[in-house]
Design a protein around this motif. Structure first.
Motif, PDB file in Angstrom:
ATOM      1  N   ARG A 280       0.854  -1.218   0.009  1.00 45.77           N
ATOM      2  CA  ARG A 280      -0.057  -0.133   0.090  1.00 45.77           C
ATOM      3  C   ARG A 280       0.953   1.179  -0.002  1.00 45.77           C
ATOM      4  NH1 ARG A 280      -4.200  -1.422   4.595  1.00 45.77           N
ATOM      5  NH2 ARG A 280      -2.095  -1.831   5.468  1.00 45.77           N
ATOM      6  N   CYS A 312      -5.158  -7.260   7.599  1.00 44.43           N
ATOM      7  CA  CYS A 312      -6.129  -6.587   8.602  1.00 44.43           C
ATOM      8  C   CYS A 312      -7.221  -7.314   9.071  1.00 44.43           C
ATOM      9  CB  CYS A 312      -6.342  -5.286   7.866  1.00 44.43           C
ATOM     10  SG  CYS A 312      -5.270  -3.930   7.311  1.00 44.43           S
ATOM     11  N   GLU A 315      -7.431  -7.381  12.544  1.00 41.38           N
ATOM     12  CA  GLU A 315      -7.651  -6.152  13.348  1.00 41.38           C
ATOM     13  C   GLU A 315      -9.065  -5.481  13.608  1.00 41.38           C
ATOM     14  OE1 GLU A 315      -4.596  -5.646  14.294  1.00 41.38           O
ATOM     15  OE2 GLU A 315      -3.857  -7.139  12.693  1.00 41.38           O
ATOM     16  N   CYS A 320      -7.192  -0.484  12.870  1.00 45.90           N
ATOM     17  CA  CYS A 320      -6.889  -0.713  11.626  1.00 45.90           C
ATOM     18  C   CYS A 320      -6.828   0.883  10.910  1.00 45.90           C
ATOM     19  CB  CYS A 320      -8.110  -1.315  10.712  1.00 45.90           C
ATOM     20  SG  CYS A 320      -7.728  -2.179   9.303  1.00 45.90           S
ATOM     21  N   CYS A 323      -3.616   2.441  12.400  1.00 49.00           N
ATOM     22  CA  CYS A 323      -2.684   1.826  11.649  1.00 49.00           C
ATOM     23  C   CYS A 323      -2.161   2.490  10.171  1.00 49.00           C
ATOM     24  CB  CYS A 323      -2.908   0.438  11.331  1.00 49.00           C
ATOM     25  SG  CYS A 323      -1.554  -0.582  10.137  1.00 49.00           S
ATOM     26  N   ILE A 324      -3.367   2.788   9.558  1.00 49.43           N
ATOM     27  CA  ILE A 324      -3.574   3.532   8.293  1.00 49.43           C
ATOM     28  C   ILE A 324      -2.997   4.787   8.340  1.00 49.43           C
ATOM     29  CG2 ILE A 324      -4.982   3.869   6.161  1.00 49.43           C
ATOM     30  CD1 ILE A 324      -5.902   1.517   6.168  1.00 49.43           C
TER      31      ILE A 324
END
Ligand code: 5AD
Ligand code: FES
Length: 349
Positions: A280, A312, A315, A320, A323-324
């Motif tokens: 990503r 993910c 999660e 999530c 994290c992103i």
């Protein structure tokens, strides 16, 4: 022609011929880096440093189709099927909004359990409880149904054509028709939805020329949003023994499409992140400006298995998101504010 000249042409004319696209897809070493860097620069110039998040709600894992690559295919007896009920879908959308999402994507297999009226009701209810843009990703329906969804308040529609090679399309989508798919995409566009489409990279027997044609078709359909992801073999499908798609070709395709439709929204897809731990991040540095985290509960996430190994899924939605966000910030970018409508769409309208 050299890669550098092709990139200049793409930058100024936003158009390339087949051979030029093919050379870009074959670029290696410095040429390849230059392609991705140019796309990253164009992304910054045209859509800025904001990365928009879309809350993905996979509301049904039932599917009437039998696509050769997909874990949700109807012949997969081992697939775990679930359907979320209307109120539950609305509740998850509301929670996503409270978590800071300004777009929700309602995705499912092609599941006719959800009638036109049910979907319209869900769309209207979400609009009443959350100030979000609604993207539908529910596959092929009739013109009347698409029109009803638009009238009910849906804003955007995602449906990949998967491959522009008609022979391969027929082979991997039994009982379906490529022409019908394209008709649907044209209807969706004509109804005023923001249109998202795209394709899979690395389906068995797919050639580089096919990918060139896929890129051209996205341009011809004048997509506002472009979803491209590598194929990942699923053990319960006929393509279980096939090779996975190439991360590098995916990045190059994202980059080329950023140059050809510079104002579009392009996600760094979950499939990219599944095949490469930094997939990503790499996508976001090659022209992408969108990420679509799943906002469902763990129970559903595990059951919606398009392909194995999805990141993910263990999660919860809050983790999530955090994290992103840290991924985005680590790239020197920022989380987008507002609904993040495609600039390409704004220009048309
Ligand atoms: N690998 C990668 N992507 C897949 N999709 C479905 N199955 C797979 C797979 N095995 C993609 C399709 C579809 C999207 C929702 O997921 O391109 O359009
Ligand atoms: Fe979901 Fe990292 S993005 S846990």
């Amino acid at each position: 022609m050299k890669v550098k000249e092709i990139l200049e042409k793409a930058y100024h004319e936003r158009n390339l011929v087949k051979d030029e696209i093919k050379l870009l897809l074959m670029a290696e070493g410095e040429d390849r880096d230059l392609l991705l860097e140019t796309a990253d620069r164009v992304r910054k110039e045209r859509v800025g440093d904001e990365v928009f998040l879309r809350g993905l709600i996979e509301f049904s894992s039932y599917c009437k189709n039998d696509c050769f690559y997909c874990g949700l295919r109807r012949s997969n007896q081992n697939a775990q099927r679930y359907r979320m009920q209307e109120d539950e879908i609305v509740e998850v959308a509301k929670r996503a909004y409270q978590m800071g999402y300004h777009t929700v994507v309602l995705q499912s297999g092609e599941d006719m359990y959800y009638t036109k009226d049910m979907l319209c009701s869900i769309i209207k209810k979400i609009k009443m409880v959350a100030d979000v843009a609604i993207t539908l990703s529910i596959g092929e329906r009739s013109y009347d149904e698409y029109k009803a969804f638009k009238d009910a308040g849906a804003d955007r529609f995602l449906m990949r054509f998967e491959t522009s090679n008609k022979k391969l399309y027929r082979k991997y989508h039994p009982g379906m028709s490529f022409e019908k798919r394209i008709d649907c995409l044209k209807w969706i566009k004509s109804l005023g939805f923001e249109l998202g489409t795209g394709f899979l990279i690395g389906l068995p027997e797919q050639t580089l020329d096919d990918l060139v044609q896929d890129i051209i078709l996205v341009k011809e359909l004048d997509a506002d949003m472009i979803g491209i992801g590598p194929f990942i073999p699923h053990p319960q499908t006929p393509l279980k023994d096939a090779k996975e798609g190439s991360v590098d070709l995916t990045l190059k395709s994202i980059a080329i499409l950023r140059l050809l439709i510079p104002d579009s929204n392009i996600p760094a897809t979950t499939a990219l992140g599944t095949l490469d731990p930094y997939g990503r991040q790499k996508g976001l540095k090659s022209g992408a400006n969108i990420v679509m985290p799943n906002v469902n509960s763990l129970e559903y996430k595990l059951k919606y298995e398009l392909y194995p190994g999805k990141i993910c899924i263990n999660e919860d939605a809050t983790k999530c998101r955090g994290c992103i966000e840290s991924i985005i910030v680590s790239l020197g970018r920022k989380v987008g504010q507002g609904k993040g409508q495609s600039r390409h769409y704004k220009k048309d309208s």
